[in-house]
Design a protein around this motif. Structure first.
Motif, PDB file in Angstrom:
ATOM      1  N   UNK A  31       0.903  -1.144  -0.071  1.00  0.00           N
ATOM      2  CA  UNK A  31      -0.200  -0.076  -0.048  1.00  0.00           C
ATOM      3  C   UNK A  31       0.827   1.342   0.074  1.00  0.00           C
ATOM      4  N   UNK A  32       1.873   1.463   0.733  1.00  0.00           N
ATOM      5  CA  UNK A  32       2.744   2.358   0.947  1.00  0.00           C
ATOM      6  C   UNK A  32       3.733   2.541  -0.427  1.00  0.00           C
ATOM      7  N   UNK A  33       3.911   1.341  -1.096  1.00  0.00           N
ATOM      8  CA  UNK A  33       4.566   1.607  -2.635  1.00  0.00           C
ATOM      9  C   UNK A  33       3.617   2.174  -3.674  1.00  0.00           C
ATOM     10  N   UNK A  34       2.301   1.673  -3.412  1.00  0.00           N
ATOM     11  CA  UNK A  34       1.182   2.082  -4.401  1.00  0.00           C
ATOM     12  C   UNK A  34       1.011   3.555  -4.424  1.00  0.00           C
ATOM     13  N   UNK A  35       0.999   4.195  -3.035  1.00  0.00           N
ATOM     14  CA  UNK A  35       0.945   5.558  -2.841  1.00  0.00           C
ATOM     15  C   UNK A  35       2.288   6.346  -3.498  1.00  0.00           C
ATOM     16  N   UNK A 247      -4.314  -1.885  -4.149  1.00  0.00           N
ATOM     17  CA  UNK A 247      -2.944  -2.587  -3.593  1.00  0.00           C
ATOM     18  C   UNK A 247      -3.582  -3.361  -2.287  1.00  0.00           C
ATOM     19  N   UNK A 248      -4.456  -2.778  -1.732  1.00  0.00           N
ATOM     20  CA  UNK A 248      -4.946  -3.460  -0.387  1.00  0.00           C
ATOM     21  C   UNK A 248      -5.628  -4.644  -0.547  1.00  0.00           C
ATOM     22  N   UNK A 249      -6.527  -4.714  -1.584  1.00  0.00           N
ATOM     23  CA  UNK A 249      -7.356  -5.722  -1.810  1.00  0.00           C
ATOM     24  C   UNK A 249      -6.795  -7.021  -1.993  1.00  0.00           C
ATOM     25  N   UNK A 250      -5.115  -6.840  -2.442  1.00  0.00           N
ATOM     26  CA  UNK A 250      -4.564  -8.116  -2.732  1.00  0.00           C
ATOM     27  C   UNK A 250      -3.803  -8.622  -1.250  1.00  0.00           C
ATOM     28  N   UNK A 251      -4.098  -7.708   0.009  1.00  0.00           N
ATOM     29  CA  UNK A 251      -3.337  -8.156   1.105  1.00  0.00           C
ATOM     30  C   UNK A 251      -3.998  -9.198   1.952  1.00  0.00           C
ATOM     31  N   UNK A 253      -3.033 -12.223   3.120  1.00  0.00           N
ATOM     32  CA  UNK A 253      -2.126 -12.699   4.082  1.00  0.00           C
ATOM     33  C   UNK A 253      -2.017 -11.541   5.372  1.00  0.00           C
ATOM     34  N   UNK A 254      -1.983 -10.477   4.998  1.00  0.00           N
ATOM     35  CA  UNK A 254      -2.002  -9.394   5.897  1.00  0.00           C
ATOM     36  C   UNK A 254      -3.075  -9.338   6.766  1.00  0.00           C
ATOM     37  N   UNK A 255      -4.409  -9.507   6.078  1.00  0.00           N
ATOM     38  CA  UNK A 255      -5.657  -9.466   6.922  1.00  0.00           C
ATOM     39  C   UNK A 255      -5.818 -10.409   8.020  1.00  0.00           C
ATOM     40  N   UNK A 256      -5.475 -11.852   7.430  1.00  0.00           N
ATOM     41  CA  UNK A 256      -5.497 -12.931   8.257  1.00  0.00           C
ATOM     42  C   UNK A 256      -4.612 -12.633   9.407  1.00  0.00           C
ATOM     43  N   UNK A 257      -3.235 -12.241   9.228  1.00  0.00           N
ATOM     44  CA  UNK A 257      -2.241 -11.957  10.234  1.00  0.00           C
ATOM     45  C   UNK A 257      -2.940 -11.130  11.337  1.00  0.00           C
ATOM     46  N   UNK A 258      -3.735 -10.091  10.790  1.00  0.00           N
ATOM     47  CA  UNK A 258      -4.281  -8.921  11.566  1.00  0.00           C
ATOM     48  C   UNK A 258      -5.208  -9.592  12.486  1.00  0.00           C
TER      49      UNK A 258
END
Length: 344
Positions: A31-35, A247-251, A253-258
């Motif tokens: 997400x940071x890269x996309x911005x 970009x966030x919608x591809x994350x 694994x990040x959501x599961x980890x959260x």
């Protein structure tokens, strides 16, 4: 220190902020890269219809893109919904997010409050159902609710959706904190959606994008989504926010980890707060509501910790506070400071 909302640190320096319910893991690197990579788009007007983002959301939500509206955070969409339909009479719960009532007041709407009982940990129960009739134009519910963190039971959501359909009431269900919940699909209004339902979601909290501002509404009909799209400002979502959302919608694994992280840290924080002697209310979001003595927020602020004083929530009184679930080290700092304040 009573704030209109959490996260308003203003001129405060070196403050540990427990007042804003943002993912403590921070924004994903993608997400940071996309911005950063979309910065050249800043000199151009953004797509007012968010076509690419809505297309990706349509796959994510398994619904037509025509039924999705994007906005400058969920707050923007709340006001656009209210101004699009200009309800004469609406119902909100208390306590809950204050922006529903603020938006309704702007159009001169009569607001009926359904009081959630402290004795039931502010659970939304069947006692709300008789209040739905043809005199009502709109209803706002929030699950998990803010500031209590309580989920609405699926059977209650089903009954509310049915009541709203039968009485021609627009049902707005705020699910902005649902992304932090285990087995969230089982608790979403999505499974009971009618033509008159609107579900609010946001990237702000889950993906730690509060400064970017991005939310969306999933509507039960394209007629409703079109009305919302035509309400409010034309360019409501910046180009940078649209790229961040894509970009966030591809994350996944990040959501599961959260979800795993928040569930573990919330249980720990709730248990430790209870040991200190404060009354913690059961919740499932990335924050906790508790009750203690008055003046506690100011005492903690003197120690460099900002919590949310909930006095200005309708249905709550002095002594109610909300704290975010943050990293383990930060949670320990809060617990230590609270012990110092309450137990000497």
């Amino acid at each position: 220190m009573i704030q209109q909302h959490g996260g308003n640190i203003g001129q405060l320096r070196d403050i540990l902020d427990f007042s804003a319910n943002i993912n403590p893991l921070g924004a994903p690197e993608s997400v940071k890269r996309a911005i950063a990579e979309s910065i050249d788009c800043a000199e151009k007007y953004p797509d007012p219809y968010c076509a690419e983002l809505r297309g990706k959301l349509a796959v994510h939500e398994n619904i037509s893109a025509e039924n999705i509206v994007c906005g400058n955070g969920a707050d923007d969409l709340i006001f656009r919904i209210v101004h699009a339909f200009k309800p004469k009479k609406a119902m909100v719960c208390a306590p809950t997010f204050t922006e529903y009532s603020r938006a309704l007041a702007e159009v001169g709407c009569e607001v009926l409050e359904h009081i959630l009982a402290e004795s039931r940990d502010f659970e939304l129960g069947e006692d709300i159902l008789p209040k739905f009739d043809s005199s009502l134009d709109m209803c706002f519910i929030c699950t998990p609710n803010n500031p209590s963190g309580r989920l609405a039971a699926p059977e209650i959501l089903a009954n509310i959706a049915e009541k709203c359909r039968d009485n021609n009431v627009i049902l707005v269900c705020d699910e902005c904190f649902m992304g932090f919940v285990e087995d969230s699909e089982s608790y979403s209004l999505r499974q009971f959606m009618n033509w008159n339902c609107i579900i609010l979601k946001a990237f702000t909290k889950l993906f730690a994008m509060a400064g970017i501002r991005l939310g969306y509404a999933v509507c039960g009909s394209s007629h409703i989504s079109e009305r919302i799209q035509q309400s409010g400002q034309f360019w409501s979502v910046s180009a940078l926010a649209q790229e961040a959302g894509i970009a966030a919608l591809d994350e996944t694994d990040y959501v599961r980890k959260t979800v795993r992280y928040i569930t573990e840290k919330r249980r720990f924080l709730a248990a430790e707060l209870s040991k200190i002697g404060v009354n913690v209310y059961s919740g499932t979001a990335n924050f906790l509501l508790f009750k203690s003595r008055t003046g506690l927020a100011e005492e903690l602020l003197s120690q460099g910790i900002l919590i949310r004083d909930c006095t200005n929530f309708s249905g709550l009184t002095e002594g109610f506070y909300r704290v975010a679930v943050r990293t383990h080290e930060e949670n320990i700092r809060l617990i230590t400071a609270l012990r110092r304040c309450l137990n000497g």
